[in-house]
Design a protein around this motif. Structure first.
Motif, PDB file in Angstrom:
ATOM      1  N   ALA A 135       3.632   8.773   1.664  1.00 15.25           N
ATOM      2  CA  ALA A 135       3.957   7.355   1.836  1.00 15.25           C
ATOM      3  C   ALA A 135       3.104   6.739   2.932  1.00 15.25           C
ATOM      4  N   MET A 136       2.944   7.463   4.034  1.00 14.99           N
ATOM      5  CA  MET A 136       2.160   6.915   5.146  1.00 14.99           C
ATOM      6  C   MET A 136       0.687   6.771   4.750  1.00 14.99           C
ATOM      7  N   ASP A 137       0.185   7.719   3.987  1.00 10.83           N
ATOM      8  CA  ASP A 137      -1.207   7.605   3.517  1.00 10.83           C
ATOM      9  C   ASP A 137      -1.375   6.387   2.607  1.00 10.83           C
ATOM     10  N   ALA A 138      -0.389   6.158   1.744  1.00  7.41           N
ATOM     11  CA  ALA A 138      -0.466   5.006   0.843  1.00  7.41           C
ATOM     12  C   ALA A 138      -0.375   3.697   1.619  1.00  7.41           C
ATOM     13  N   LEU A 139       0.430   3.722   2.679  1.00  3.91           N
ATOM     14  CA  LEU A 139       0.560   2.536   3.535  1.00  3.91           C
ATOM     15  C   LEU A 139      -0.804   2.179   4.142  1.00  3.91           C
ATOM     16  N   ARG A 140      -1.477   3.201   4.634  1.00  2.95           N
ATOM     17  CA  ARG A 140      -2.787   2.960   5.250  1.00  2.95           C
ATOM     18  C   ARG A 140      -3.812   2.529   4.192  1.00  2.95           C
ATOM     19  N   LEU A 141      -3.718   3.147   3.012  1.00  3.71           N
ATOM     20  CA  LEU A 141      -4.671   2.811   1.953  1.00  3.71           C
ATOM     21  C   LEU A 141      -4.547   1.345   1.531  1.00  3.71           C
ATOM     22  N   LEU A 142      -3.313   0.880   1.334  1.00  2.00           N
ATOM     23  CA  LEU A 142      -3.146  -0.523   0.934  1.00  2.00           C
ATOM     24  C   LEU A 142      -3.618  -1.452   2.051  1.00  2.00           C
ATOM     25  N   SER A 143      -3.337  -1.073   3.293  1.00  5.77           N
ATOM     26  CA  SER A 143      -3.778  -1.895   4.423  1.00  5.77           C
ATOM     27  C   SER A 143      -5.300  -2.040   4.419  1.00  5.77           C
ATOM     28  N   ARG A 144      -6.008  -0.924   4.191  1.00  5.42           N
ATOM     29  CA  ARG A 144      -7.467  -0.931   4.323  1.00  5.42           C
ATOM     30  C   ARG A 144      -8.182  -1.460   3.095  1.00  5.42           C
ATOM     31  N   THR A 145      -7.562  -1.304   1.906  1.00  4.88           N
ATOM     32  CA  THR A 145      -8.249  -1.753   0.695  1.00  4.88           C
ATOM     33  C   THR A 145      -7.914  -3.191   0.328  1.00  4.88           C
ATOM     34  N   GLU A 146      -6.720  -3.652   0.758  1.00  2.99           N
ATOM     35  CA  GLU A 146      -6.294  -4.969   0.281  1.00  2.99           C
ATOM     36  C   GLU A 146      -5.879  -5.919   1.403  1.00  2.99           C
ATOM     37  N   GLY A 147      -5.830  -5.407   2.645  1.00  2.00           N
ATOM     38  CA  GLY A 147      -5.406  -6.286   3.741  1.00  2.00           C
ATOM     39  C   GLY A 147      -3.927  -6.640   3.679  1.00  2.00           C
ATOM     40  N   ILE A 148      -3.142  -5.766   3.105  1.00  2.00           N
ATOM     41  CA  ILE A 148      -1.687  -5.969   3.027  1.00  2.00           C
ATOM     42  C   ILE A 148      -1.017  -4.760   3.674  1.00  2.00           C
ATOM     43  N   ILE A 149      -0.263  -4.995   4.756  1.00  2.85           N
ATOM     44  CA  ILE A 149       0.442  -3.894   5.415  1.00  2.85           C
ATOM     45  C   ILE A 149       1.868  -3.858   4.873  1.00  2.85           C
ATOM     46  N   PRO A 150       2.189  -2.851   4.073  1.00  2.00           N
ATOM     47  CA  PRO A 150       3.532  -2.797   3.472  1.00  2.00           C
ATOM     48  C   PRO A 150       4.533  -2.132   4.404  1.00  2.00           C
ATOM     49  N   ALA A 151       5.806  -2.384   4.161  1.00  2.89           N
ATOM     50  CA  ALA A 151       6.857  -1.624   4.836  1.00  2.89           C
ATOM     51  C   ALA A 151       6.742  -0.152   4.431  1.00  2.89           C
ATOM     52  N   ILE A 152       7.179   0.746   5.310  1.00  2.00           N
ATOM     53  CA  ILE A 152       7.119   2.173   4.978  1.00  2.00           C
ATOM     54  C   ILE A 152       7.956   2.450   3.727  1.00  2.00           C
ATOM     55  N   GLU A 153       9.070   1.716   3.585  1.00  5.13           N
ATOM     56  CA  GLU A 153       9.910   1.886   2.388  1.00  5.13           C
ATOM     57  C   GLU A 153       9.058   1.650   1.137  1.00  5.13           C
ATOM     58  N   SER A 154       8.433   0.464   1.087  1.00  5.40           N
ATOM     59  CA  SER A 154       7.651   0.079  -0.097  1.00  5.40           C
ATOM     60  C   SER A 154       6.462   1.020  -0.314  1.00  5.40           C
ATOM     61  N   ALA A 155       5.961   1.589   0.765  1.00  7.47           N
ATOM     62  CA  ALA A 155       4.817   2.499   0.657  1.00  7.47           C
ATOM     63  C   ALA A 155       5.168   3.743  -0.164  1.00  7.47           C
ATOM     64  N   HIS A 156       6.458   4.074  -0.244  1.00  6.44           N
ATOM     65  CA  HIS A 156       6.861   5.191  -1.114  1.00  6.44           C
ATOM     66  C   HIS A 156       6.560   4.866  -2.572  1.00  6.44           C
ATOM     67  N   ALA A 157       6.800   3.618  -2.972  1.00  5.99           N
ATOM     68  CA  ALA A 157       6.488   3.212  -4.348  1.00  5.99           C
ATOM     69  C   ALA A 157       4.976   3.238  -4.571  1.00  5.99           C
ATOM     70  N   LEU A 158       4.225   2.788  -3.567  1.00  6.36           N
ATOM     71  CA  LEU A 158       2.760   2.774  -3.691  1.00  6.36           C
ATOM     72  C   LEU A 158       2.222   4.196  -3.850  1.00  6.36           C
ATOM     73  N   ALA A 159       2.760   5.118  -3.060  1.00  2.48           N
ATOM     74  CA  ALA A 159       2.308   6.510  -3.170  1.00  2.48           C
ATOM     75  C   ALA A 159       2.638   7.064  -4.554  1.00  2.48           C
ATOM     76  N   GLY A 160       3.805   6.727  -5.047  1.00  2.72           N
ATOM     77  CA  GLY A 160       4.186   7.178  -6.384  1.00  2.72           C
ATOM     78  C   GLY A 160       3.239   6.635  -7.440  1.00  2.72           C
ATOM     79  N   VAL A 161       2.806   5.397  -7.257  1.00  4.32           N
ATOM     80  CA  VAL A 161       1.928   4.750  -8.237  1.00  4.32           C
ATOM     81  C   VAL A 161       0.525   5.365  -8.229  1.00  4.32           C
TER      82      VAL A 161
END
Lengths: 262, 409
Positions: free
Chosen positions: B341-367
């Motif tokens: 989840a934390m890796d996905a959080l960082r990935l979205l931040s760096r690729t899209e300029g959107i810092i997600p909540a750690i909760e939501s980052a679990h969905a991003l990692a799953g995706v």
């Protein structure tokens, strides 16, 4: 004659005293052996019915006194099997009726039928289930019928008449009259809501009614027994046990004073 | 946009979802639950309420929330097209406001002056404190002591909004204990107080009511995606703690058999370790906090403490409708570790300029995994349920982002 252990006990107590004293203590506090000894002590000091609390991780209707005690019991390693052991030993050592008070998930987890069978085999009289309302209780009602166990449901000041009727009809032994809107714990005066709730219940049932939550003195026991069949004391006894068995015996004696006929 | 939110859910109105749901609470609370259920049944079809809530959504929350395609992030997801439903852009920073505004209007309808709520990450507490300020209600928020420490900024926000924040020191001192304490308050003060429950769990009517109030997420997203791509997504993904944002985005798609639904639970150190919060993945059916559902519990039925880097998913229970959807196979639930989840959080931040909540980052990692399974050309809709500002301290510590001798005034 009733098949209910508790109803027979309430009736026999009535012959000589104002009503039944129900005493609560959690199993495993401060440790398993002492909690068994403490329960037996209560039966030697005027407590007619024991309500043994099964420690549970999420006790939503318990106040700070009982929460602190059951937390210690869990930290001391309380397991469900200890409850059956405690009931067996206490039933052997006294003639008090032994009721358990438990939140429902441990019963579900153990298996409702198996729980009923094992409790009856250990000599237990039944269960008080504070987070089980009659409409969710089909499985427990069938299992307790099959095992010959009593079952105690709660009636609250906020319950409309049809729910009071349902609670009283589903209960066997007595109905637990919640004296006041709140969690367990000693209070300086027991709400007048208890008296009027008992009155409303009398209109729908002839069976025993015991009032609990907030009762901590012999005078309060005496007052409650002017209109109810039983008085339930918990937090005050837990606090006394924290001071030792001698203190527990003294407090129980004082509460039992309240069961004398005026 | 058409108002589909009064449509009945295929899962039904409660109290039961298959074998799950119900009301496993002390009798003193039943009258209040009945009052809420009756009032909600009337209110949710009341045109005056609907237009008042719609105006609040539009003018106060900022709805409809945008739908953002994230191709640079999706490049790491096997070539699938990924669209984010931007609940992070709502006023107060998460989807929680959708539910709270509805329940605050309900509180006003039944004439009570005080609201209480539990909170884990603080998002629901902040949303409740916000609605209380807006409607002039007294507000008390229960929050586990552990969470008040890891979400100190949200505690300050709630106090700034005029709420009293009570740190809960019993049990594991996290979300489950905050719920216990809020229940105790409610039992005592039920005549004057409404409990604004934050997730689609708890006793009836909360699971159905919270779903009804959150389904706007999926209703909007379904229409937005159809307009954008001309088709329904292949999969819809959301994180699941109690499950309100997930049920909020799932509901609009329940009757679309071609749309796969995925809930991503907090795996903590891993669902095969004791330090996890993946309730459906490793729990078993039981009763907790008023509902029958999956519960993390030991062999005696004692609740097991959950563990997650995300305070909002750190919960040993889950909403009963999710238990039902899991058993029926309509939705699939998987666990995502803290690290993923934390890796996905960082990935979205760096690729899209959107810092997600750690909760939501679990969905991003799953995706990221799901996209690889579905292959290129698949379309995945993700509920970005909250923004990550509140998590800056946790994230900075995780990735060692703060200079060692830096001092914050």
């Amino acid at each position: 004659m009733s098949t209910s252990v508790l109803e027979r006990r309430f009736a026999s107590v009535k012959a000589t005293r104002a009503g039944t004293l129900v005493g609560y203590l959690p199993i495993g506090y401060p440790d398993l052996a002492t909690s068994i000894e403490a329960a037996i002590t209560l039966t030697q000091h005027g407590v007619d019915v024991l309500e043994l609390g099964l420690p549970y991780s999420d006790p939503v209707i318990d106040g700070p006194t009982i929460q602190a005690a059951t937390t210690i019991a869990l930290e001391q390693g309380f397991r469900l099997k200890h409850a059956f052991e405690a009931v067996r030993e206490i039933s052997r050592a006294s003639d008090a009726a032994v009721l358990c008070m438990t939140y429902y998930n441990p019963v579900l987890s153990y298996g409702v039928e198996r729980f009923a069978t094992d409790l009856a085999a250990a000599g237990g009289a039944g269960l008080i289930t504070p987070d089980l309302v009659p409409e969710e209780a089909g499985e427990w009602i069938a299992a307790s019928d099959a095992a010959g166990l009593d079952r105690v449901f709660l009636a609250a000041p906020t319950s409309p008449d049809e729910r009071l009727r349902a609670a009283a009809e589903a209960s066997r032994g007595f109905t637990y009259v919640v004296s006041t809107m709140g969690i367990t714990g000693a209070r300086s005066d027991v709400d007048s809501a208890a008296r009027s709730l008992v009155g409303r219940l009398r209109a729908v049932t002839d069976r025993p009614l015991a009032v609990g939550i907030g009762i901590s003195t012999g005078a309060q026991v005496a007052e409650v027994l002017t209109y109810a069949d039983g008085a339930i004391v918990g937090s005050r006894l837990v606090t006394a046990l924290g001071e030792g068995l001698a203190s527990l015996a003294d407090v129980a004696d004082g509460l039992a004073e309240g069961t004398r006929r005026p | 946009m058409t108002d589909t939110s009064v449509a009945p859910s295929p899962s039904g109105p409660g109290p039961y979802f298959g074998a799950y749901g119900g009301r496993w609470v002390p009798e003193p609370l039943i009258a209040a639950l009945d009052e809420l259920a009756t009032a909600w049944a009337e209110l949710k079809v009341d045109p005056g309420f609907r237009s008042e809530l719609a105006a609040l959504h539009r003018d106060y929350t900022g709805r409809p929330s945008p739908l953002t395609e994230v191709p640079r992030f999706a490049a790491h997801a096997g070539g699938a097209r990924v669209f984010l439903k931007r609940e992070d852009l709502n006023h107060t920073g998460s989807h929680k406001i959708n539910n709270v505004l509805g329940q605050a209007l309900l509180t006003r309808k039944i004439g009570k002056q005080r609201v209480i709520a539990e909170t884990g990450a603080g998002q629901h507490g902040v949303a409740t404190a916000t609605a209380a300020a807006l409607f002039g209600l007294d507000c008390t928020i229960y929050m586990g002591e552990v969470d008040t420490e890891r979400q100190a900024l949200n505690v300050a926000r709630m106090r700034l909004l005029g709420a009293e924040v009570v740190p809960v020191t019993s049990g594991s001192r996290t979300l489950k204990d905050a719920i216990n304490e809020a229940m105790r308050d409610w039992v005592t003060n039920v005549a004057t107080t409404t409990y604004i429950f934050g997730t689609a769990a708890g006793p009836h009517p909360f699971p159905a009511m919270v779903r009804d109030l959150q389904r706007i997420i999926g209703d909007e997203a379904r229409a937005q995606l159809l307009e954008r791509t001309g088709a329904l997504p292949d999969a819809v993904a959301a994180c699941v703690g109690g499950g309100s944002n997930a049920i909020g985005i799932f509901t609009a798609f329940l009757a679309d058999p071609g749309v796969a639904l995925y809930g991503f639970e907090a795996g903590g150190d891993g669902a095969d370790t004791p330090r996890t919060a993946a309730t459906i993945s490793v729990g078993r059916p039981g009763v907790l906090h008023g509902a029958r559902s999956y519960v993390l519990q030991d062999e005696d039925g004692q609740t097991v403490e959950s563990h997650s880097v995300s305070a909002g998913l750190d919960y040993p229970g889950v909403g009963p409708e999710h238990a039902f959807l899991a058993d029926s196979g309509r939705a699939t639930y998987r666990a995502v570790t803290d690290a993923a989840a934390m890796d996905a959080l960082r990935l979205l931040s760096r690729t899209e300029g959107i810092i997600p909540a750690i909760e939501s980052a679990h969905a991003l990692a799953g995706v990221l995994e799901l996209g690889k399974e579905l292959g290129s050309g698949a379309t995945i809709l993700v509920n970005l349920s909250g923004r990550g500002d509140k998590d800056t301290t946790t994230v900075a510590r995780w990735f060692d982002l703060v200079d060692r001798d830096a001092v914050q005034e």
